[in-house]
Structures are given as structure tokens and as C-alpha cells.
Scaffold this motif. Structure first.
Motif, PDB file in Angstrom:
ATOM      1  N   GLN A 102       0.834  -1.209   0.000  1.00 20.24           N
ATOM      2  CA  GLN A 102       0.000   0.000   0.000  1.00 20.24           C
ATOM      3  C   GLN A 102       0.863   1.250   0.000  1.00 20.24           C
ATOM      4  OE1 GLN A 102      -3.100   0.497   2.876  1.00 20.24           O
ATOM      5  NE2 GLN A 102      -4.017  -1.495   2.488  1.00 20.24           N
ATOM      6  N   ALA A 103       1.912   1.251   0.820  1.00 18.96           N
ATOM      7  CA  ALA A 103       2.785   2.422   0.902  1.00 18.96           C
ATOM      8  C   ALA A 103       3.432   2.700  -0.443  1.00 18.96           C
ATOM      9  CB  ALA A 103       3.842   2.200   1.972  1.00 18.96           C
ATOM     10  N   LYS A 104       3.910   1.669  -1.116  1.00 20.14           N
ATOM     11  CA  LYS A 104       4.550   1.836  -2.431  1.00 20.14           C
ATOM     12  C   LYS A 104       3.553   2.371  -3.456  1.00 20.14           C
ATOM     13  CE  LYS A 104       8.775  -0.085  -1.848  1.00 20.14           C
ATOM     14  NZ  LYS A 104      10.058   0.565  -2.183  1.00 20.14           N
ATOM     15  N   GLN A 105       2.382   1.733  -3.525  1.00 17.16           N
ATOM     16  CA  GLN A 105       1.416   2.118  -4.551  1.00 17.16           C
ATOM     17  C   GLN A 105       0.824   3.490  -4.294  1.00 17.16           C
ATOM     18  OE1 GLN A 105      -1.449  -0.892  -5.489  1.00 17.16           O
ATOM     19  NE2 GLN A 105      -2.084   0.175  -7.352  1.00 17.16           N
ATOM     20  N   ARG A 106       0.535   3.824  -3.033  1.00 16.19           N
ATOM     21  CA  ARG A 106      -0.036   5.134  -2.731  1.00 16.19           C
ATOM     22  C   ARG A 106       0.943   6.243  -3.090  1.00 16.19           C
ATOM     23  NH1 ARG A 106      -1.660   3.465   3.229  1.00 16.19           N
ATOM     24  NH2 ARG A 106      -1.610   5.700   3.682  1.00 16.19           N
ATOM     25  N   LEU A 107       2.228   6.002  -2.863  1.00 15.11           N
ATOM     26  CA  LEU A 107       3.248   6.988  -3.216  1.00 15.11           C
ATOM     27  C   LEU A 107       3.294   7.215  -4.724  1.00 15.11           C
ATOM     28  CD1 LEU A 107       5.673   8.746  -2.289  1.00 15.11           C
ATOM     29  CD2 LEU A 107       7.110   6.736  -2.653  1.00 15.11           C
ATOM     30  N   GLN A 108       3.291   6.135  -5.488  1.00 13.24           N
ATOM     31  CA  GLN A 108       3.334   6.264  -6.951  1.00 13.24           C
ATOM     32  C   GLN A 108       2.080   6.926  -7.493  1.00 13.24           C
ATOM     33  OE1 GLN A 108       4.244   2.489  -8.783  1.00 13.24           O
ATOM     34  NE2 GLN A 108       6.330   2.447  -7.987  1.00 13.24           N
ATOM     35  N   ASP A 109       0.927   6.536  -6.966  1.00  9.78           N
ATOM     36  CA  ASP A 109      -0.327   7.133  -7.438  1.00  9.78           C
ATOM     37  C   ASP A 109      -0.368   8.628  -7.139  1.00  9.78           C
ATOM     38  OD1 ASP A 109      -1.219   4.724  -8.379  1.00  9.78           O
ATOM     39  OD2 ASP A 109      -2.586   4.317  -6.728  1.00  9.78           O
ATOM     40  N   GLU A 110       0.079   8.998  -5.949  1.00  8.17           N
ATOM     41  CA  GLU A 110       0.052  10.404  -5.564  1.00  8.17           C
ATOM     42  C   GLU A 110       0.940  11.238  -6.487  1.00  8.17           C
ATOM     43  OE1 GLU A 110       0.354  12.564  -1.368  1.00  8.17           O
ATOM     44  OE2 GLU A 110       2.316  11.835  -2.017  1.00  8.17           O
ATOM     45  N   GLU A 111       2.135  10.758  -6.768  1.00  7.72           N
ATOM     46  CA  GLU A 111       3.053  11.527  -7.600  1.00  7.72           C
ATOM     47  C   GLU A 111       2.590  11.561  -9.057  1.00  7.72           C
ATOM     48  OE1 GLU A 111       7.076  10.303  -6.869  1.00  7.72           O
ATOM     49  OE2 GLU A 111       7.000  10.937  -4.758  1.00  7.72           O
ATOM     50  N   ALA A 112       1.937  10.490  -9.519  1.00 10.17           N
ATOM     51  CA  ALA A 112       1.375  10.511 -10.868  1.00 10.17           C
ATOM     52  C   ALA A 112       0.255  11.543 -10.974  1.00 10.17           C
ATOM     53  CB  ALA A 112       0.857   9.119 -11.243  1.00 10.17           C
TER      54      ALA A 112
END
Length: 355
Positions: A102-112
Motif C-alpha cells: 500500500q505504501a509503495k502504490q499510494r506513493l506512486q499514485d500520488e506523484e502521478a
């Protein structure tokens, strides 16, 4: 050269995988989450065997790396389920895996999402003519490379440039206050990361060298009015009407919360997600509920501690907002919520039609 058969890691237990982008190489490199027994699992670069006992980094040219991770992770989870472990230990491992992913994906989604909005904000900016760019003499060979980047992102004040004499070098150019692009500075991993962050930060008139956590906190504040504008889009109104018909009154995606307030004819409004120090990076409890006892603008989502304890979500104000207006006890509401894929919010910010 190291051989695969000589690597001790070959016998390690892999719990999950997820890619991260390394801008110096302009590729996605897979990482793997390794079981460390009584210690917390750790992320490391994933290596894979090649022909003749060789070893290669597991990397991809584009975001298909995410699809590759999503294809492999269910198999790794099945392998964990089949292991003969104490049920409490196994459940704890499952929570740690979910939290890490979750931490990895939320970070990528936020920056995208932030990148999409940076591009949208400057879509109508004038694009500089390549011949009109002012460059230091040593940067002249990068004129075309820089012009192509500015054609896409005219707001850039830091750019990573590369191709020269048919081979790749890596350098950073900085736009000076006099409008002249600097001489080239050698770019290693850290410098390449700065240039990558400039694609977002410069789009919001922020420096790419600002502490990244603080820069993104500022961008989240900037994004909130934009998120409120989404409520006027017919496609979003349709999405929210369908959600309400299903009984959903809180939709969450990329730090943005669509929140339905039935009292006083308020209807749908936008809030931000927040966290307590204890819940930062914790596993979101998807079946949890939010108990709202006030009209705070921030929503702390339900989360699960590593010991398995379930913590109910709540609303609050930020540190400088003052005390949140309390609800009358008769109007306390316990609300289930739905998590939406990060691509949804990225699409909405780009005003793509809701499907």
C-alpha cells in the motif's frame, strides 16, 4: 562476474514485489520484499537468473513493470498461505505485506496525480523555440534535447539531458534568473532524482531541491481547490450519484476524499486524508468505518496496527485550523468508505470521462 548459483539470496523467501523508477537509467527496477523471520521484512533490489548461471537486475522500460508485479504478487501470497506457520505469525506477515505494498502504490499514485495536474496547469503556456533558448556555451550540444523537454513541460527550471555524439551521458542544466540555462553538471542518481522531481515541483512553482515531503504537502494544499472544481463536472456528479445509490458516502483516492454530508443540504464536499503518527504507512482497514463526531476537514482512515488491532477512522482539523466544529451527539455518523484506484483520480484531474 557473480554467478546465480553463488548468490545466497537464491534461498530467501520473497513475500512481494513492486517496481520503482530510477530516473538516471530511465527504467523501472523491481524490488522484492524479503522475509527476515522475527525481524521486519525488508525491500531490496530484485535479481533474476540468466543464461549460463548469470545474474541480472529485474528491470523494465515502462510502467508495465507494475502489471508484472500485480501478476506475480498473488502467486507469492499463495505460497505464504501454504507455509506451515503459526496462524498469528502468518496473519502478522500478511498485514506487513499489505502495508508495504500500500505504501509503495499510494506513493506512486500520488506523484502521478501531481504530475498530471502540473502538466494540465501549463497546457496553454507558450512553448519556447529551440533556436531562441539561451544556453551557456558548454550546454550548446544539449539544445535540441532541452527544447524537446520544454515542449512538453515549459515550466521546467531543472532538466536532465543526455544524448551527445550517439552515446549517453547524463547532466543537469539549471535555468538561471537571467533566463540562461547553465553549463552542464554531472548527474548521478541523486541529481537525476532532483530533475525528475522538478517535473512535478516546478509545475507548482516550487523548487525541486526543497525537502520532498514538505514540497508534496504544499502541493496537496494546492490541489484541494482543484479537487473541489471536480464536483462541477458532469462525469464526477454521475460517479457520485451512482456511489450514493450504492450506499457509499465516502470515496477515497490519492489523498482526496469525496464526502457526503446529508445534514443542512450540504451534499457532496471534498476533504483531505490525514493520518495519526501511529497510522502513518499503516495498512488501511478496507472494511472499517469512520466515526465522525465533528466537521473536521481531514479524514483519518481506519487502519490496522501491526499487532492486528483495528482502529476506527475519524475526522479532525489540521494543526493550524483551530478546533473542528463539533456535531450534535444525535448527528454523530459512522460511515463505511470505498477506496478507488489511483488511476481514477489521475483521470478526473485530467478531466477524462468517468466510465
Amino acid at each position: 562476474m557473480v554467478k546465480w548459483s553463488e548468490l545466497k539470496r537464491a534461498s530467501d523467501v520473497v513475500l512481494a514485489v513492486w517496481p520503482h523508477y530510477r530516473p538516471l537509467f530511465e527504467r523501472w527496477f523491481m524490488q522484492e520484499l524479503i522475509d527476515k523471520g522475527e525481524l521486519a521484512p525488508i525491500w531490496r533490489e530484485r535479481m533474476v537468473p540468466g543464461d549460463n548461471d548469470t545474474v541480472f537486475a529485474d528491470h523494465y522500460p515502462d510502467r508495465q513493470a507494475i502489471a508484472a508485479a500485480n501478476a506475480l504478487n498473488p502467486t507469492l501470497l499463495q505460497a505464504l498461505s501454504a507455509r506451515a506457520l503459526d496462524p498469528i505469525v502468518k496473519r502478522s506477515l500478511e498485514l506487513k505485506i499489505d502495508k508495504a505494498l500500500q505504501a509503495k502504490q499510494r506513493l506512486q499514485d500520488e506523484e502521478a496525480l501531481m504530475l498530471a495536474e502540473a502538466l494540465r496547469r501549463h497546457a496553454d503556456d507558450e512553448r519556447p523555440d529551440a533556436a531562441a533558448l539561451k544556453l551557456a556555451p558548454d550546454s550548446e550540444r544539449y539544445r535540441q534535447d532541452l527544447a524537446e523537454q520544454l515542449a512538453e513541460m515549459p515550466y521546467l527550471r531543472v532538466a536532465k539531458v543526455g544524448r551527445s555524439n550517439n552515446r549517453w551521458t547524463h547532466a543537469l542544466l539549471y535555468l538561471g534568473p537571467d533566463g540562461v540555462w547553465s553549463k552542464p553538471y554531472h548527474a548521478g542518481e541523486k541529481a537525476a532524482q532532483t530533475a525528475e522531481r522538478a517535473k512535478i515541483a516546478n509545475g507548482f512553482d516550487l523548487s525541486a531541491s526543497t525537502h520532498w515531503g514538505k514540497a508534496k504537502a504544499k502541493i496537496r494544499q494546492i490541489l484541494l481547490p482543484r479537487a473541489n472544481q471536480l464536483l462541477q463536472l458532469a462525469s464526477v456528479q454521475r460517479m457520485l450519484a451512482e456511489a450514493l445509490a450504492r450506499g457509499d458516502r465516502v470515496l477515497v483516492s490519492n489523498g482526496i476524499v469525496f464526502w457526503y454530508e446529508p445534514d443542512g443540504g450540504v451534499g457532496w464536499q471534498v476533504k483531505e486524508t490525514s493520518s495519526t503518527r501511529e497510522s502513518e504507512g499503516a495498512t488501511i482497514w478496507k472494511e472499517g468505518t469512520i466515526l465522525s463526531t465533528n466537521h473536521g476537514r481531514l479524514v483519518v482512515l481506519p487502519y490496522i496496527k501491526e499487532n492486528g488491532e483495528h482502529v476506527r477512522g475519524h475526522t479532525k482539523n489540521g494543526p493550524n485550523d483551530g478546533r473542528a466544529l463539533p456535531r450534535h451527539r444525535d448527528h454523530y455518523v459512522e460511515i463505511p468508505f470505498s477506496l478507488y484506484d489511483g488511476d481514477l483520480m489521475i483521470g478526473l484531474f485530467g478531466e477524462l470521462p468517468y466510465e
